[in-house]
Scaffold this active site. Structure first.
Site, PDB file in Angstrom:
ATOM      1  N   SER A 264       0.836  -1.194   0.000  1.00  0.00           N
ATOM      2  CA  SER A 264       0.000   0.000   0.000  1.00  0.00           C
ATOM      3  C   SER A 264       0.879   1.254   0.000  1.00  0.00           C
ATOM      4  O   SER A 264       1.797   1.375   0.804  1.00  0.00           O
ATOM      5  CB  SER A 264      -0.895  -0.019   1.231  1.00  0.00           C
ATOM      6  OG  SER A 264      -1.674   1.135   1.226  1.00  0.00           O
ATOM      7  N   GLY A 265       0.581   2.165  -0.920  1.00  0.00           N
ATOM      8  CA  GLY A 265       1.341   3.412  -0.994  1.00  0.00           C
ATOM      9  C   GLY A 265       2.571   3.308  -1.861  1.00  0.00           C
ATOM     10  O   GLY A 265       3.339   4.253  -1.964  1.00  0.00           O
TER      11      GLY A 265
ATOM     12  N   GLU B 250       0.589  -8.101   2.177  1.00  0.00           N
ATOM     13  CA  GLU B 250       0.433  -7.284   3.394  1.00  0.00           C
ATOM     14  C   GLU B 250       0.898  -8.078   4.599  1.00  0.00           C
ATOM     15  O   GLU B 250       0.440  -9.192   4.830  1.00  0.00           O
ATOM     16  CB  GLU B 250      -1.032  -6.851   3.562  1.00  0.00           C
ATOM     17  CG  GLU B 250      -1.424  -5.785   2.555  1.00  0.00           C
ATOM     18  CD  GLU B 250      -2.810  -5.214   2.776  1.00  0.00           C
ATOM     19  OE1 GLU B 250      -3.549  -5.729   3.625  1.00  0.00           O
ATOM     20  OE2 GLU B 250      -3.147  -4.239   2.054  1.00  0.00           O
TER      21      GLU B 250
ATOM     22  N   THR C 151      -1.592   2.421  -8.068  1.00  0.00           N
ATOM     23  CA  THR C 151      -2.698   3.098  -8.745  1.00  0.00           C
ATOM     24  C   THR C 151      -2.154   4.182  -9.664  1.00  0.00           C
ATOM     25  O   THR C 151      -2.600   4.334 -10.793  1.00  0.00           O
ATOM     26  CB  THR C 151      -3.664   3.676  -7.694  1.00  0.00           C
ATOM     27  OG1 THR C 151      -4.033   2.621  -6.832  1.00  0.00           O
ATOM     28  CG2 THR C 151      -4.895   4.248  -8.338  1.00  0.00           C
TER      29      THR C 151
ATOM     30  N   ASN D 167      -1.246   5.313   3.173  1.00  0.00           N
ATOM     31  CA  ASN D 167      -1.449   6.011   1.909  1.00  0.00           C
ATOM     32  C   ASN D 167      -2.691   6.890   2.032  1.00  0.00           C
ATOM     33  O   ASN D 167      -3.730   6.427   2.487  1.00  0.00           O
ATOM     34  CB  ASN D 167      -1.642   4.951   0.797  1.00  0.00           C
ATOM     35  CG  ASN D 167      -1.820   5.586  -0.578  1.00  0.00           C
ATOM     36  OD1 ASN D 167      -1.839   6.801  -0.705  1.00  0.00           O
ATOM     37  ND2 ASN D 167      -1.943   4.743  -1.580  1.00  0.00           N
TER      38      ASN D 167
ATOM     39  N   GLY E 294      -0.888  -5.294  -2.777  1.00  0.00           N
ATOM     40  CA  GLY E 294       0.301  -6.142  -2.696  1.00  0.00           C
ATOM     41  C   GLY E 294       0.276  -6.947  -1.400  1.00  0.00           C
ATOM     42  O   GLY E 294      -0.665  -6.858  -0.608  1.00  0.00           O
TER      43      GLY E 294
ATOM     44  N   SER F 123      -5.550   5.358  -0.521  1.00  0.00           N
ATOM     45  CA  SER F 123      -5.309   3.922  -0.632  1.00  0.00           C
ATOM     46  C   SER F 123      -6.510   3.238  -1.280  1.00  0.00           C
ATOM     47  O   SER F 123      -7.649   3.475  -0.904  1.00  0.00           O
ATOM     48  CB  SER F 123      -5.077   3.365   0.769  1.00  0.00           C
ATOM     49  OG  SER F 123      -4.824   2.001   0.683  1.00  0.00           O
ATOM     50  N   SER F 124      -6.216   2.401  -2.293  1.00  0.00           N
ATOM     51  CA  SER F 124      -7.314   1.667  -2.935  1.00  0.00           C
ATOM     52  C   SER F 124      -7.718   0.550  -1.983  1.00  0.00           C
ATOM     53  O   SER F 124      -6.887  -0.275  -1.607  1.00  0.00           O
ATOM     54  CB  SER F 124      -6.848   1.055  -4.254  1.00  0.00           C
ATOM     55  OG  SER F 124      -6.043   1.970  -4.946  1.00  0.00           O
TER      56      SER F 124
HETATM   57  N1  LIG Z   1       5.139   8.055 -10.030  1.00  0.00           N
HETATM   58  C1  LIG Z   1       4.794   8.830  -9.026  1.00  0.00           C
HETATM   59  N2  LIG Z   1       5.152  10.112  -9.014  1.00  0.00           N
HETATM   60  C2  LIG Z   1       4.810  10.918  -8.005  1.00  0.00           C
HETATM   61  N3  LIG Z   1       4.111  10.522  -6.922  1.00  0.00           N
HETATM   62  C3  LIG Z   1       3.733   9.241  -6.868  1.00  0.00           C
HETATM   63  C4  LIG Z   1       4.033   8.335  -7.909  1.00  0.00           C
HETATM   64  N4  LIG Z   1       3.514   7.150  -7.572  1.00  0.00           N
HETATM   65  C5  LIG Z   1       2.917   7.309  -6.372  1.00  0.00           C
HETATM   66  N5  LIG Z   1       3.025   8.572  -5.944  1.00  0.00           N
HETATM   67  C6  LIG Z   1       2.517   9.133  -4.673  1.00  0.00           C
HETATM   68  O1  LIG Z   1       2.268   8.100  -3.790  1.00  0.00           O
HETATM   69  C7  LIG Z   1       0.914   8.057  -3.378  1.00  0.00           C
HETATM   70  C8  LIG Z   1       0.415   6.646  -3.237  1.00  0.00           C
HETATM   71  O2  LIG Z   1       0.361   6.028  -4.493  1.00  0.00           O
HETATM   72  P1  LIG Z   1      -0.787   5.019  -4.884  1.00  0.00           P
HETATM   73  O3  LIG Z   1      -2.088   5.470  -4.450  1.00  0.00           O
HETATM   74  O4  LIG Z   1      -0.603   4.726  -6.335  1.00  0.00           O
HETATM   75  O5  LIG Z   1      -0.385   3.786  -4.060  1.00  0.00           O
HETATM   76  P2  LIG Z   1      -0.980   2.337  -4.160  1.00  0.00           P
HETATM   77  O6  LIG Z   1       0.169   1.447  -4.418  1.00  0.00           O
HETATM   78  O7  LIG Z   1      -2.069   2.319  -5.121  1.00  0.00           O
HETATM   79  O8  LIG Z   1      -1.500   2.120  -2.703  1.00  0.00           O
HETATM   80  P3  LIG Z   1      -2.753   1.285  -2.212  1.00  0.00           P
HETATM   81  O9  LIG Z   1      -2.408  -0.133  -2.276  1.00  0.00           O
HETATM   82  O10 LIG Z   1      -2.947   1.786  -0.845  1.00  0.00           O
HETATM   83  O11 LIG Z   1      -3.851   1.678  -3.108  1.00  0.00           O
HETATM   84  C9  LIG Z   1       0.176   8.804  -4.433  1.00  0.00           C
HETATM   85  O12 LIG Z   1      -0.962   9.414  -3.917  1.00  0.00           O
HETATM   86  C10 LIG Z   1       1.200   9.818  -4.891  1.00  0.00           C
HETATM   87  O13 LIG Z   1       1.192  10.914  -4.029  1.00  0.00           O
HETATM   88 MG   LIG Z   2      -4.038   2.097  -5.028  1.00  0.00          MG
END
Ligand SMILES: Nc1ncnc2c1ncn2[C@@H]1O[C@H](COP(=O)(O)OP(=O)(O)OP(=O)(O)O)[C@@H](O)[C@H]1O
Ligand SMILES: [Mg+2]
Length: 1107
Positions: free
Chosen positions: A110-111, A392, A115, A160, A390, A163-164
């Site tokens: 997560s984070g 956890e 996404t 996050n 991913g 977070s999705s």
């Molecule tokens: N390529 C990137 N460039 C800039 N910031 C990023 C990038 N990827 C992620 N982030 C930052 O990290 C934060 C978390 O990313 P994201 O929501 O994609 O995580 P996730 O892997 O989908 O988490 P979860 O499993 O909780 O959904 C985003 O809100 C953004 O601020």
């Molecule tokens: Mg996500």
């Protein structure tokens, strides 16, 4: 001519190594160091073969611009530095050009940025695929599905801010040209427990906060909501606000996105009503109430909230109230109803809220799918994007983590399978011998979980369905029995547990050794969550709702379709959907993005090695490198390989004529690379060890330097020579120009000197000629002058002679005339008498006078006495005669005129003549009286019976009878009186009655006074001491003043033989009784128009204003 093309490679300007496969030596430490080094240099992407590792930078980087998209577009994977765009491009192109369905699997904790990565992939594909109105609409709908799903499925967690809380797999469908047609989204396991309870520091799903912050007052009223988060039990308050997140703005974005995706207004409203109902459900509270049978029953504390919910969802309030108080269990034909206690009621409430929300979410996904569904039936190419939670590992891991980790096990398995499969396929394709690769296969762990007979999920289902009391503990016992011998399963009670004495393994827990590490699961809640129980009474109540969306969410509530079978458990549902997913993925060409989170603080620039190390381990990244490197670490097609290294061998440099493979063979032989280090495939060279590649790279670098020196040398020589040639050419040009200039200057000098000399000579010559000409002219002038004088003298002489001659001739003529006269007189004197001259004179005169009179006869003027015409005089000597004749003629015609008059007319003319003598040129009134005939008796006293008395009183002849204005002596005002003049008397009588007022004998009238002006005022002065004079003199005004004064004068003269004194003056004195009053005439008063006015100013002055 060959096109000049700049070939770049991933190997250029590498920071660390761009591909982990090239890492030497390969271990955890070097792996992390490489990642860190690249991360510190803003290189967040690194490859493992064709897998992309992405490290979350936690800050915006300028590497996603449209220019970057263009850079990566249509370039080979290894041509540029690692990027998510390179992977997207590769996937898209092999989908479009090679007709291979693709899937992009994004994993990470997560984070870690999954996404974001999935959105980057989608936006890249959207940017490079076809364009056009229809295609753009499809793209827009696909992209806009993200904000809608994020609002309902994402939440702020400690890991996050966005977070999705669900797994998402999206198939994007393309046509044969590579234009998007539509898509299908599948969702996995929404974390619905978050609806009713959130861990500390976390929030509920975004949509609740967005609705309360962003909805208009009107909408909030409609939904019976308040803008205050603290009003709702389901909303955690400690972190209701997220830094940098504007919920209100996001609400508008979501509404807008819903519209773009194709939600009708009423649908969007229904969705928000369900959200509001869920929020309000949390506010329903229960209290215990004792019943007669001693059992506690729950009752709703405040029914207001319930009422509002029922209004919102259009459910009969009593139905819902009952559903919160009773539970009906149906078995076969039996129906048993039991009351709920307070704890059960709360359980039921939360279960309803969770179910309502999770079903709403699934409905949303289906609704979006309906909109983005491809409209054609043609064969589609598919690109799947999987953004799933991913691995956890928390302190407390529960059913959800178990399920998530199971999914990740499956993904790892498919990764291993597909990677190895592809590797093997490539070897076969390239004709290279396959050597066995040693790697860890996690199929055994998958089996532990999903095996249908003794897998953990099967055990859980069995427990849930078993009659009798079922608890989490009984489930654990069962696990202990069945899985005890499994090498990846551990629990405290397990007989074969090697950790029996390990106190780190607590009670009511089991541990699974996943491919990514060991995870300890708390067994508590497993049964409940797997059951996912919603009391039938509640689903039936929901089905009865008038709200069509809610009704459709609970189809099992329909009593007609009552199904006594239990619904599938959460575990088995998930297992089934994972199986479908895996099946789906297996048919596609996989592309991996492994996301790594560099720190726990959501902060940029921090790279926590321990955290990354943990992730590398459970993502199995080293494992991936090993698999990738199992045979050969590096492979490259012959053409680019030869192109890159051809400068290392004389035969291949600068041009190799022949097949690329032969060139590479020559090259490798020349470089003496050991045979076992590489293999020749059909189209690629395979290099076993990265060391070999680096050696090649080093040699290339060295050679490039030499080449650079060579190029520099040649370039410098060329530059010097060109410079020299240029200088020489310039020198010639300059010399030529200079010579020309010098010659030009010399020529100019000569030319100007010549001109000077020439001008002097010409001047001198000209002066000479001028002198000659002047001399000649003077001579000519002198001759002319002399000639002129000469001619003058001659002319004068001639003139004198002619004059003399004329005088003589004249004198001769005169003398001759005298002489002739003398001769004639002498001869004729004897013929004339002495008085003949006088007689002729008289005769002539007589003739002239005669002629004058005869002419006058014809020119006589008319007989009118006023005719002034008279013919002009013909001769000056007749002047006096002519005047006399005129006078006599006038007198004669006057006499003629007079002779016509009667006696009466004669009298009138006499009077007019008298008046003329008296007033002409003295009184301004006179000229106006000339034309008026004097009538005397204006009032016909004899005829008018009114004046009979007056007539009788007067015996004498009446000369004047006229009405006059008598001026009042005291104030100057006037009164009308009849003025009568007889032979002896002057009488005044009243105009109306005819009564005689005064009688004055003419002998007593001494004088008449009047002004010289145009007025009719006159004063009659009386003799002093006479009887009539007792009141004083009279002052009258009359229109016939001239006539009256004349007649008075004539009558007085004829009666008294005395001339009446008539005084004409603008200022005269009158005697009024004792006073002498001055009557003064002044000019210019216009007040009363043309009428003169009279005013007594004081006892000395009476003023008459004459206009
Ligand atoms: N390529 C990137 N460039 C800039 N910031 C990023 C990038 N990827 C992620 N982030 C930052 O990290 C934060 C978390 O990313 P994201 O929501 O994609 O995580 P996730 O892997 O989908 O988490 P979860 O499993 O909780 O959904 C985003 O809100 C953004 O601020
Ligand atoms: Mg996500």
């Amino acid at each position: 001519m060959a096109k000049m093309e700049v070939k770049t490679s991933l190997l250029d300007n590498m920071i660390g190594v761009g591909d982990m496969v090239l890492l030497e030596p390969l271990n955890e430490e070097t792996f992390i160091n490489n990642l860190k080094k690249r991360f510190d240099h803003n290189e967040i992407y690194t490859y493992i073969g064709n897998v992309v590792i992405s490290v979350n930078p936690y800050r915006p980087l300028p590497i996603y611009s449209p220019e970057k998209v263009e850079d990566y577009r249509n370039r080979n994977f290894y041509e540029l530095s690692p990027h998510i765009f390179a992977l997207s491009d590769e996937a898209y192109r092999s989908l479009r050009d090679q007709d291979k369905d693709q899937c992009i699997l994004i994993t990470g904790e997560s984070g870690a940025g999954k996404t974001e990565a999935s959105k980057l992939v989608m936006s890249y594909v959207a940017a490079v695929c076809g364009k056009g109105a229809e295609v753009n609409q499809v793209k827009e709908q696909l992209l806009q599905s993200n904000p809608v799903l994020e609002a309902f499925g994402n939440a702020k967690t400690v890991r996050n801010d966005n977070s999705s809380r669900f797994g998402k797999y999206m198939d994007i469908e393309f046509d044969f040209k590579g234009d998007p047609l539509g898509g299908v989204i599948s969702n996995y396991l929404l974390e619905k427990s978050r609806v009713v309870k959130q861990p500390r520091g976390e929030r509920n799903f975004h949509v609740f906060y967005q609705l309360l912050s962003g909805a208009s007052e009107e909408l909030l009223n409609k939904l019976t909501l308040e803008r205050d988060f603290s009003r709702y039990n389901y909303l955690s308050l400690d972190s209701a606000k997220v830094n940098g997140v504007d919920d209100a703005a996001n609400f508008r974005t979501v509404r807008n996105a819903m519209q773009i995706v194709g939600f009708m207004d009423h649908e969007a409203e229904s969705v928000l009503e369900v959200v509001a109902a869920v929020l309000k459900l949390g506010n329903i509270e229960f209290k215990p109430e004792s019943r007669v049978n001693g059992l506690d029953e729950s009752k709703i504390k405040d029914k207001n909230e319930l009422k509002e919910i029922c209004e919102l969802t259009r459910i009969d309030q009593s139905v819902l109230e009952r559903a919160f108080s009773f539970r009906t269990v149906e078995a076969k034909q039996e129906k048993v109803s039991t009351t709920l206690n307070v704890a059960q009621a709360y359980y039921a409430r939360d279960a309803l809220a969770k179910n309502l929300y999770s079903r709403l979410f699934s409905w949303l996904v289906n609704r979006i799918n309906e909109s983005i569904k491809a409209q054609t039936k043609v064969r589609k190419k598919v690109m799947g994007v999987l953004d799933i939670y991913g691995f956890e590992i928390f302190e407390d891991n529960s059913f959800e983590q178990f399920i998530i980790n199971y999914c990740n096990e499956k993904l790892q398995q498919i990764f291993i399978e597909l990677t190895l499969k592809e590797e093997q396929e490539e070897y076969v394709r390239e004709g290279i011998e396959w050597t066995h690769i040693d790697y860890f296969n996690n199929a055994i762990i998958c089996d532990l979980i999903e095996n249908n007979t003794n897998g953990i999920l099967a055990m859980l289902d069995e427990e849930c369905l078993r009659p009798g009391t079922v608890t989490d503990e009984t489930f654990l016992e069962k696990l202990n029995q069945v899985c005890a011998t499994h090498q990846h399963f551990e629990s405290r009670m397990s007989k074969s547990s090697r950790f029996l004495n390990d106190t780190s393994l607590p009670h009511s827990c089991f541990r699974i050794q996943h491919y990514a590490g060991k995870v300890l699961y708390q067994v508590e809640g497993f049964v409940d969550k797997n059951n996912d129980l919603l009391y039938r009474d509640l689903s039936q109540a929901m089905w009865k709702a008038g709200h069509s969306l809610i009704k459709s969410l609970f189809p099992e509530g329909n009593p007609a379709k009552i199904n006594l079978k239990r619904p599938p458990t959460a575990g088995s549902q998930f297992k089934a959907s994972v199986a479908t997913l895996m099946k789906n993925l297996q048919t596609k060409n996989p592309n991996y993005i492994r996301c790594i989170k560099p720190n726990d603080k959501k902060a940029a620039h921090i790279f926590s090695e321990a955290l990354v190390c943990h992730q590398i381990r459970y993502l199995g990244l080293l494992e991936s490198v090993r698999v990738r490197r199992a045979g050969y670490a590096f492979r490259q097609a012959y053409e680019p390989c030869l192109e890159r290294y051809k400068m290392l061998c004389k035969q291949t440099w600068p041009h190799w004529k022949g097949p690329a493979r032969a060139g590479v063979e020559v090259l490798f032989n020349e470089l003496e690379i050991p045979m076992e280090e590489y293999s020749f495939g059909r189209s690629k060279i395979f290099i076993r060890n990265p060391r070999t590649l680096f050696k090649l790279e080093d040699l290339r670098k060295q050679r490039l330097e030499d080449l650079a020196t060579l190029i520099q040398k040649i370039y410098r020589g060329w530059k010097c020579r060109t410079h020299f040639l240029l200088m020489r050419k310039s020198q010639i040009v300059i010399a030529a120009w200079y010579r020309r200039y010098a010659q030009q200057k010399r020529y100019q000098q000569i030319k100007s000197s010549t001109l000077v000399i020439q001008s002097y000579i010409r001047g001198w010559k000209a002066r000479k000629i001028l002198r000659e000409l002047k001399h000649q002219k003077r001579c000519e002038e002198a001759a002319t002058t002399i000639a002129a004088y000469w001619h003058g003298t001659q002319a004068r002489r001639e003139l004198k002679r002619l004059k003399e001659e004329a005088r003589r001739k004249h004198a001769v003529a005169v003398i001759w005339a005298y002489w002739l006269g003398l001769k004639v007189r002498r001869e004729y004197r004897k013929f004339f008498r002495a008085n003949a001259g006088k007689k002729i004179y008289e005769f002539t005169l007589q003739r002239i006078v005669q002629k004058y009179f005869l002419e006058m006869k014809n020119k006589m003027p008319s007989l009118s006495p006023i005719d002034k015409n008279w013919p002009p005089r013909p001769y000056l000597f007749l002047d006096s005669t002519h005047k006399e004749l005129k006078r006599i003629f006038h007198l004669w015609r006057c006499k003629k005129y007079r002779d016509q008059f009667t006696d009466q007319q004669k009298l009138i003319y006499e009077e007019k003549l008298e008046a003329s003598e008296l007033f002409k040129d003295k009184k301004a009134l006179y000229p106006s009286s000339v034309g008026q005939p004097f009538q005397g008796a204006y009032l016909e006293i004899n005829k008018n019976p009114k004046y009979k008395k007056l007539k009788d009183a007067i015996e004498e002849k009446i000369i004047i009878a006229e009405v006059v204005n008598k001026i009042n002596r005291a104030n100057g005002k006037s009164t009308s009186r009849i003025f009568l003049l007889t032979n002896n008397n002057l009488l005044l009588a009243d105009q109306k009655s005819g009564q005689i007022k005064s009688e004055v004998p003419l002998v007593d009238v001494t004088k008449v006074s009047m002004s010289s002006q145009n007025d009719g005022f006159f004063a009659v002065h009386l003799k002093e001491g006479s009887e009539a004079a007792s009141k004083g003199d009279f002052l009258f005004s009359s229109d016939h003043l001239i006539e009256m004064a004349t007649k008075l004068y004539r009558t007085t003269l004829s009666q008294t033989k005395q001339k009446l004194n008539i005084e004409i003056s603008d200022e005269f004195l009158v005697q009024f009784r004792q006073d002498k009053v001055c009557v003064k005439f002044i000019q210019g008063n216009q007040k009363n128009g043309r009428v003169p006015t009279c005013k007594r100013k004081n006892n000395r002055l009476l003023e008459v204003a004459v206009p």
